[in-house]
Design a protein around this motif. Structure first.
Motif, PDB file in Angstrom:
ATOM      1  N   GLN A 147       0.821  -1.212   0.000  1.00 44.24           N
ATOM      2  CA  GLN A 147       0.000   0.000   0.000  1.00 44.24           C
ATOM      3  C   GLN A 147       0.851   1.257   0.000  1.00 44.24           C
ATOM      4  O   GLN A 147       0.557   2.225  -0.695  1.00 44.24           O
ATOM      5  CB  GLN A 147      -0.926  -0.015   1.219  1.00 44.24           C
ATOM      6  N   GLN A 204       4.949  -6.357  -5.159  1.00 44.21           N
ATOM      7  CA  GLN A 204       3.659  -7.029  -5.155  1.00 44.21           C
ATOM      8  C   GLN A 204       3.693  -8.174  -4.145  1.00 44.21           C
ATOM      9  O   GLN A 204       4.757  -8.631  -3.732  1.00 44.21           O
ATOM     10  CB  GLN A 204       3.328  -7.588  -6.538  1.00 44.21           C
ATOM     11  N   ALA A 244       1.197   2.795 -15.779  1.00 46.10           N
ATOM     12  CA  ALA A 244      -0.172   2.316 -15.571  1.00 46.10           C
ATOM     13  C   ALA A 244      -0.767   2.949 -14.323  1.00 46.10           C
ATOM     14  O   ALA A 244      -0.104   3.064 -13.290  1.00 46.10           O
ATOM     15  CB  ALA A 244      -0.187   0.797 -15.458  1.00 46.10           C
ATOM     16  N   SER A 245      -2.032   3.360 -14.406  1.00 46.03           N
ATOM     17  CA  SER A 245      -2.702   3.997 -13.271  1.00 46.03           C
ATOM     18  C   SER A 245      -3.517   3.011 -12.453  1.00 46.03           C
ATOM     19  O   SER A 245      -4.065   3.367 -11.409  1.00 46.03           O
ATOM     20  CB  SER A 245      -3.620   5.123 -13.772  1.00 46.03           C
ATOM     21  N   ASP A 246      -3.605   1.761 -12.899  1.00 47.24           N
ATOM     22  CA  ASP A 246      -4.351   0.751 -12.160  1.00 47.24           C
ATOM     23  C   ASP A 246      -3.690  -0.605 -12.398  1.00 47.24           C
ATOM     24  O   ASP A 246      -2.557  -0.679 -12.890  1.00 47.24           O
ATOM     25  CB  ASP A 246      -5.827   0.729 -12.567  1.00 47.24           C
ATOM     26  N   GLU A 247      -4.397  -1.683 -12.014  1.00 50.07           N
ATOM     27  CA  GLU A 247      -3.801  -3.010 -12.140  1.00 50.07           C
ATOM     28  C   GLU A 247      -3.679  -3.482 -13.587  1.00 50.07           C
ATOM     29  O   GLU A 247      -2.960  -4.445 -13.871  1.00 50.07           O
ATOM     30  CB  GLU A 247      -4.617  -4.030 -11.344  1.00 50.07           C
ATOM     31  N   TRP A 248      -4.366  -2.829 -14.514  1.00 51.08           N
ATOM     32  CA  TRP A 248      -4.282  -3.208 -15.924  1.00 51.08           C
ATOM     33  C   TRP A 248      -3.038  -2.560 -16.523  1.00 51.08           C
ATOM     34  O   TRP A 248      -3.103  -1.525 -17.180  1.00 51.08           O
ATOM     35  CB  TRP A 248      -5.548  -2.783 -16.660  1.00 51.08           C
ATOM     36  N   ASP A 249      -1.891  -3.170 -16.273  1.00 54.07           N
ATOM     37  CA  ASP A 249      -0.609  -2.561 -16.621  1.00 54.07           C
ATOM     38  C   ASP A 249      -0.009  -3.098 -17.913  1.00 54.07           C
ATOM     39  O   ASP A 249       1.178  -2.916 -18.180  1.00 54.07           O
ATOM     40  CB  ASP A 249       0.389  -2.741 -15.481  1.00 54.07           C
ATOM     41  N   ARG A 254      -7.017  -4.894 -22.457  1.00 51.56           N
ATOM     42  CA  ARG A 254      -6.192  -4.692 -21.272  1.00 51.56           C
ATOM     43  C   ARG A 254      -5.798  -6.042 -20.659  1.00 51.56           C
ATOM     44  O   ARG A 254      -6.506  -7.042 -20.833  1.00 51.56           O
ATOM     45  CB  ARG A 254      -6.944  -3.874 -20.222  1.00 51.56           C
ATOM     46  N   MET A 307      -3.345  -7.787 -17.053  1.00 49.52           N
ATOM     47  CA  MET A 307      -2.538  -7.615 -15.850  1.00 49.52           C
ATOM     48  C   MET A 307      -1.322  -8.520 -15.939  1.00 49.52           C
ATOM     49  O   MET A 307      -1.416  -9.650 -16.433  1.00 49.52           O
ATOM     50  CB  MET A 307      -3.349  -7.969 -14.593  1.00 49.52           C
ATOM     51  N   GLU A 320      -8.287  -9.192 -20.011  1.00 45.66           N
ATOM     52  CA  GLU A 320      -9.599  -8.804 -19.505  1.00 45.66           C
ATOM     53  C   GLU A 320     -10.677  -9.821 -19.871  1.00 45.66           C
ATOM     54  O   GLU A 320     -11.661  -9.982 -19.149  1.00 45.66           O
ATOM     55  CB  GLU A 320      -9.954  -7.420 -20.060  1.00 45.66           C
TER      56      GLU A 320
END
Length: 259
Positions: A67, A96, A192-197, A208, A210, A232
């Protein structure tokens, strides 16, 4: 951020370091997955060829590190004198949780990882602490780490020509398939701004995905495995590399580099 501290400005870091240091023996395990490890009753630290795995005493500590996206490596010559430090963060590493517990740290720059290994091998104690705080996640005795790291580096160097690189190969086009021929490409995003990197393109259609560097869970990764792309639409693309050969597995088929 790497930092070597001048001995003249060292300050006591607290007697708690000696009392709570993890006293255990460093061990080295050879191929096919070389690692140098220290294991205690409630913590472990594992050094691999291109990454570190740290299992703190509690799962909540693993969550906190992810976090905060950071942890400080603080190196001490004894229980109170800090002589070097490396602060891990979003700009120089990727962190991670893997296998449901350990924190896995991958360094963006191989020189940073080399610095950390040098300091572990050279000093007496390692304190893994919160970024910019004196709160410790774990403290490890480094006695015997030098020999283990020397063996690790020698084996990793020998395997360098056949092992996966620190970053997944991109710009590669893969072709193959059964009754339906496919041309597959992918790219891993730096920002990437989220988990879909990641993005995967199959026959011109992009979706997308991960990344997963621990796709095999508690089992040892398949030889030459680099990364899994979890799309996805629930498709799973496994990327492999051996020297100049690149291929991926999707469904029941292998797709070889065709560009």
């Amino acid at each position: 951020m790497r930092n070597i501290l001048n001995a003249a400005i060292l300050a006591p870091f607290g007697g708690i370091l000696v009392a709570s240091a993890a006293l255990a023996d460093w061990t080295y395990s050879g191929p096919p997955y070389p690692n140098a490890t220290i294991q205690t009753n409630d913590m472990s630290l594992e050094l691999q060829c291109d990454r570190i795995r740290f299992a703190p005493a509690g799962y909540e500590d693993s969550q906190d590190i992810v976090q905060k996206n950071g942890v400080s490596f603080r190196f001490l010559v004894n229980g109170s004198q800090e002589v070097a430090a490396f602060q891990m963060g979003r700009e120089n590493s990727f962190v991670q949780i893997v296998d449901n517990y350990p924190v896995e740290i991958q360094f963006s720059d191989e020189a940073d990882y080399a610095f950390v290994l040098d300091q572990i091998a050279a000093n007496a104690t390692l304190n893994l602490s919160m970024v910019d705080q004196d709160v410790s996640y774990g403290i490890f005795d480094l006695k015997g780490s030098g020999a283990a790291i020397q063996s690790l580096r020698a084996e990793c160097s020998a395997l360098d020509q056949t092992s996966a690189p620190m970053e997944a190969p991109e710009g590669v086009v893969y072709c193959g398939g059964g009754g339906i021929k496919r041309q597959i490409e992918f790219v891993i995003l730096d920002d990437a701004s989220d988990e879909w990197d990641a993005r995967v393109t199959v026959n011109g259609e992009t979706q997308r995905a991960m990344t997963s560097y621990s796709y095999f869970g508690n089992s040892e990764p398949v030889k030459d495995f680099v990364v899994a792309l979890l799309a996805e639409d629930r498709g799973e693309f496994l990327i492999f590399r051996n020297q100049s050969a690149n291929w991926l597995e999707f469904g029941d088929y292998q797709y070889d580099q065709c560009n």
